[in-house]
Design an enzyme around this catalytic site. Structure first.
Site, PDB file in Angstrom:
ATOM      1  N   LYS A 139      -3.508   0.938   7.035  1.00  0.00           N
ATOM      2  CA  LYS A 139      -2.673  -0.136   6.472  1.00  0.00           C
ATOM      3  C   LYS A 139      -3.285  -0.710   5.193  1.00  0.00           C
ATOM      4  O   LYS A 139      -2.566  -1.138   4.290  1.00  0.00           O
ATOM      5  CB  LYS A 139      -2.455  -1.237   7.527  1.00  0.00           C
ATOM      6  CG  LYS A 139      -1.535  -0.810   8.666  1.00  0.00           C
ATOM      7  CD  LYS A 139      -0.129  -0.502   8.153  1.00  0.00           C
ATOM      8  CE  LYS A 139       0.826  -0.147   9.257  1.00  0.00           C
ATOM      9  NZ  LYS A 139       2.194   0.091   8.772  1.00  0.00           N
ATOM     10  N   VAL A 179       3.530  -8.863  16.465  1.00  0.00           N
ATOM     11  CA  VAL A 179       4.978  -9.055  16.593  1.00  0.00           C
ATOM     12  C   VAL A 179       5.425  -8.565  17.969  1.00  0.00           C
ATOM     13  O   VAL A 179       4.971  -7.517  18.444  1.00  0.00           O
ATOM     14  CB  VAL A 179       5.733  -8.258  15.504  1.00  0.00           C
ATOM     15  CG1 VAL A 179       7.206  -8.601  15.519  1.00  0.00           C
ATOM     16  CG2 VAL A 179       5.125  -8.502  14.133  1.00  0.00           C
ATOM     17  N   TYR A 234      -6.532   2.163  12.300  1.00  0.00           N
ATOM     18  CA  TYR A 234      -5.257   1.513  11.955  1.00  0.00           C
ATOM     19  C   TYR A 234      -5.428   0.654  10.694  1.00  0.00           C
ATOM     20  O   TYR A 234      -4.598   0.683   9.776  1.00  0.00           O
ATOM     21  CB  TYR A 234      -4.783   0.674  13.145  1.00  0.00           C
ATOM     22  CG  TYR A 234      -3.473  -0.031  12.934  1.00  0.00           C
ATOM     23  CD1 TYR A 234      -2.300   0.696  12.723  1.00  0.00           C
ATOM     24  CD2 TYR A 234      -3.390  -1.423  12.943  1.00  0.00           C
ATOM     25  CE1 TYR A 234      -1.091   0.049  12.520  1.00  0.00           C
ATOM     26  CE2 TYR A 234      -2.186  -2.073  12.749  1.00  0.00           C
ATOM     27  CZ  TYR A 234      -1.042  -1.339  12.533  1.00  0.00           C
ATOM     28  OH  TYR A 234       0.160  -1.975  12.332  1.00  0.00           O
ATOM     29  N   ILE A 241      10.656  -3.796  14.628  1.00  0.00           N
ATOM     30  CA  ILE A 241      10.840  -4.407  13.308  1.00  0.00           C
ATOM     31  C   ILE A 241      11.856  -3.618  12.479  1.00  0.00           C
ATOM     32  O   ILE A 241      12.699  -4.200  11.787  1.00  0.00           O
ATOM     33  CB  ILE A 241       9.482  -4.462  12.562  1.00  0.00           C
ATOM     34  CG1 ILE A 241       8.521  -5.429  13.275  1.00  0.00           C
ATOM     35  CG2 ILE A 241       9.667  -4.848  11.100  1.00  0.00           C
ATOM     36  CD1 ILE A 241       7.069  -5.324  12.807  1.00  0.00           C
ATOM     37  N   ASN A 259       8.821   1.615   7.049  1.00  0.00           N
ATOM     38  CA  ASN A 259       8.406   0.877   8.245  1.00  0.00           C
ATOM     39  C   ASN A 259       7.801   1.759   9.335  1.00  0.00           C
ATOM     40  O   ASN A 259       7.035   1.269  10.158  1.00  0.00           O
ATOM     41  CB  ASN A 259       9.644   0.134   8.781  1.00  0.00           C
ATOM     42  CG  ASN A 259       9.462  -0.368  10.199  1.00  0.00           C
ATOM     43  OD1 ASN A 259       8.833  -1.386  10.424  1.00  0.00           O
ATOM     44  ND2 ASN A 259      10.001   0.373  11.165  1.00  0.00           N
TER      45      ASN A 259
HETATM   46  P1  NAD Z   1       7.837   0.372  17.232  1.00  0.00           P
HETATM   47  O1  NAD Z   1       6.921   1.326  17.934  1.00  0.00           O
HETATM   48  O2  NAD Z   1       8.647  -0.583  18.042  1.00  0.00           O
HETATM   49  O3  NAD Z   1       8.796   1.169  16.253  1.00  0.00           O
HETATM   50  C1  NAD Z   1       8.286   2.150  15.379  1.00  0.00           C
HETATM   51  C2  NAD Z   1       9.383   3.155  15.069  1.00  0.00           C
HETATM   52  O4  NAD Z   1       8.815   4.143  14.184  1.00  0.00           O
HETATM   53  C3  NAD Z   1       9.892   3.899  16.310  1.00  0.00           C
HETATM   54  O5  NAD Z   1      11.305   3.894  16.346  1.00  0.00           O
HETATM   55  C4  NAD Z   1       9.333   5.307  16.130  1.00  0.00           C
HETATM   56  O6  NAD Z   1      10.167   6.324  16.695  1.00  0.00           O
HETATM   57  C5  NAD Z   1       9.265   5.415  14.612  1.00  0.00           C
HETATM   58  N1  NAD Z   1       8.329   6.469  14.206  1.00  0.00           N
HETATM   59  C6  NAD Z   1       7.046   6.662  14.643  1.00  0.00           C
HETATM   60  N2  NAD Z   1       6.549   7.784  14.105  1.00  0.00           N
HETATM   61  C7  NAD Z   1       7.517   8.299  13.292  1.00  0.00           C
HETATM   62  C8  NAD Z   1       7.603   9.463  12.477  1.00  0.00           C
HETATM   63  N3  NAD Z   1       6.583  10.339  12.406  1.00  0.00           N
HETATM   64  N4  NAD Z   1       8.738   9.676  11.779  1.00  0.00           N
HETATM   65  C9  NAD Z   1       9.784   8.819  11.872  1.00  0.00           C
HETATM   66  N5  NAD Z   1       9.766   7.708  12.649  1.00  0.00           N
HETATM   67  C10 NAD Z   1       8.646   7.464  13.354  1.00  0.00           C
HETATM   68  O7  NAD Z   1       6.874  -0.400  16.201  1.00  0.00           O
HETATM   69  P2  NAD Z   1       6.997  -1.847  15.489  1.00  0.00           P
HETATM   70  O8  NAD Z   1       6.106  -2.782  16.239  1.00  0.00           O
HETATM   71  O9  NAD Z   1       8.395  -2.201  15.216  1.00  0.00           O
HETATM   72  O10 NAD Z   1       6.218  -1.519  14.117  1.00  0.00           O
HETATM   73  C11 NAD Z   1       6.909  -1.138  12.940  1.00  0.00           C
HETATM   74  C12 NAD Z   1       5.956  -1.220  11.763  1.00  0.00           C
HETATM   75  O11 NAD Z   1       5.396  -2.539  11.677  1.00  0.00           O
HETATM   76  C13 NAD Z   1       4.769  -0.251  11.826  1.00  0.00           C
HETATM   77  O12 NAD Z   1       4.499   0.250  10.535  1.00  0.00           O
HETATM   78  C14 NAD Z   1       3.620  -1.148  12.285  1.00  0.00           C
HETATM   79  O13 NAD Z   1       2.368  -0.669  11.860  1.00  0.00           O
HETATM   80  C15 NAD Z   1       3.982  -2.458  11.607  1.00  0.00           C
HETATM   81  N6  NAD Z   1       3.400  -3.621  12.250  1.00  0.00           N
HETATM   82  C16 NAD Z   1       3.664  -3.924  13.557  1.00  0.00           C
HETATM   83  C17 NAD Z   1       3.065  -5.035  14.137  1.00  0.00           C
HETATM   84  C18 NAD Z   1       3.297  -5.427  15.562  1.00  0.00           C
HETATM   85  O14 NAD Z   1       2.569  -6.300  16.062  1.00  0.00           O
HETATM   86  N7  NAD Z   1       4.293  -4.870  16.262  1.00  0.00           N
HETATM   87  C19 NAD Z   1       2.184  -5.836  13.370  1.00  0.00           C
HETATM   88  C20 NAD Z   1       1.933  -5.486  12.051  1.00  0.00           C
HETATM   89  C21 NAD Z   1       2.547  -4.381  11.490  1.00  0.00           C
END
Ligand code: NAD
Length: 254
Positions: free
Chosen positions: A151, A180, A147, A20, A82
């Site tokens: 959130k 997602v 989690y 995202i 994010n």
């Molecule tokens: P992802 O794992 O594909 O990407 C997350 C990114 O965050 C990675 O590049 C990672 O290196 C970075 N990251 C993690 N810990 C970190 C830290 N300590 N410092 C700096 N960067 C850090 O995840 P995603 O699915 O794209 O999720 C992104 C956001 O969206 C998150 O907050 C997640 O909770 C939220 N979200 C995701 C979903 C889903 O279904 N994928 C649903 C609801 C909410």
């Protein structure tokens, strides 16, 4: 919203090297913003995005990266909080160290980055913060106690920040995605006994019958980040195919 509604604005996206965050950083840049990505490993982030190494659990690292971003971009108008990590289990399952770890990234990460960016946001005529919530903010899902707590706290923090900073001209909103299709969910599917059956179950949980795309979440974030949303603050924008709010009858029944 036009393709250039973010012209002249500068944006910082945490966790912008994947999923995202990467889709959001790319879309903000397409819309005309100068964009810095703060991530643990921004190595894969290429032009026009500026990749900066930062760990949102480390205050000094965050402050240094935010200052570097503001210097390189000429300020900060938009902050997208994010970066996040997941956790699976009931309230019985996760050890204290994991509770501290997930809250440190998902909640305190938002605090540290916003705190560092606020002096720059205060100088902007179009300041906007967008935090990443989740379907778990409003809907009880099994095996997501930690989690969901992290959130839910981000959502409450969004409301408090929106109230604190509205008179400074800084808007604060939260986007709440359903499941997602990102590398994160890919990792969960890979770890399942039957990934295809697990994907089908995730698709079926969403009333529109499929996973949300990272681009759909990015579009919602870009809207809230844009000056076109100047009267919108303190909201939770759901991008979840109807999961939180709709109750359908079984397929084929009216
Ligand atoms: P992802 O794992 O594909 O990407 C997350 C990114 O965050 C990675 O590049 C990672 O290196 C970075 N990251 C993690 N810990 C970190 C830290 N300590 N410092 C700096 N960067 C850090 O995840 P995603 O699915 O794209 O999720 C992104 C956001 O969206 C998150 O907050 C997640 O909770 C939220 N979200 C995701 C979903 C889903 O279904 N994928 C649903 C609801 C909410």
């Amino acid at each position: 919203m036009t393709a250039t509604d973010l012209d002249g604005l500068s944006a910082v996206v945490t966790g912008g090297a994947s999923g995202i965050g990467l889709a959001t950083a790319s879309l903000l840049a397409e819309r005309g913003a100068r964009v810095a990505v703060l991530d643990l490993d921004p190595g894969a982030v290429g032009e026009p995005l500026l990749g900066l190494a930062a760990d949102v659990t480390d205050d000094a690292s965050v402050r240094a990266a935010v200052e570097a971003a503001a210097g390189a971009l000429g300020g900060i108008d938009i902050l997208v909080n994010n970066a996040g990590i997941g956790a699976i289990g009931t309230v019985e399952d996760n050890p204290d160290e994991q509770w501290h770890r997930v809250l440190d990234v998902n909640l305190l990460g938002v605090v540290r980055t916003t705190r560092a960016a606020l002096p720059h946001l205060r100088r902007s005529a179009h300041a906007s913060v967008v935090n990443l919530g989740s379907i778990v903010v409003t809907t009880g899902l099994p095996q997501r106690a930690l989690y969901a707590a992290s959130k839910g706290a981000v959502h409450s923090l969004t409301l408090a920040m929106a109230a604190d900073h509205v008179r400074e001209g800084i808007r604060v909103n939260c986007v709440s995605p359903g499941t997602v299709d990102t590398p994160w969910v890919g990792r969960l599917l890979d770890a399942a006994d039957d990934p295809a059956a697990e994907r089908a179950a995730l698709n079926a949980r969403q009333p529109h019958g499929r996973l949300v795309t990272a681009q759909e979440v990015a579009a919602a974030i870009a809207y809230l980040a844009s000056p076109t949303a100047a009267s919108t603050t303190g909201i939770l924008l759901q991008v979840d195919g109807g999961t939180a709010n709709l109750r359908l009858r079984p397929e084929g029944r009216r």
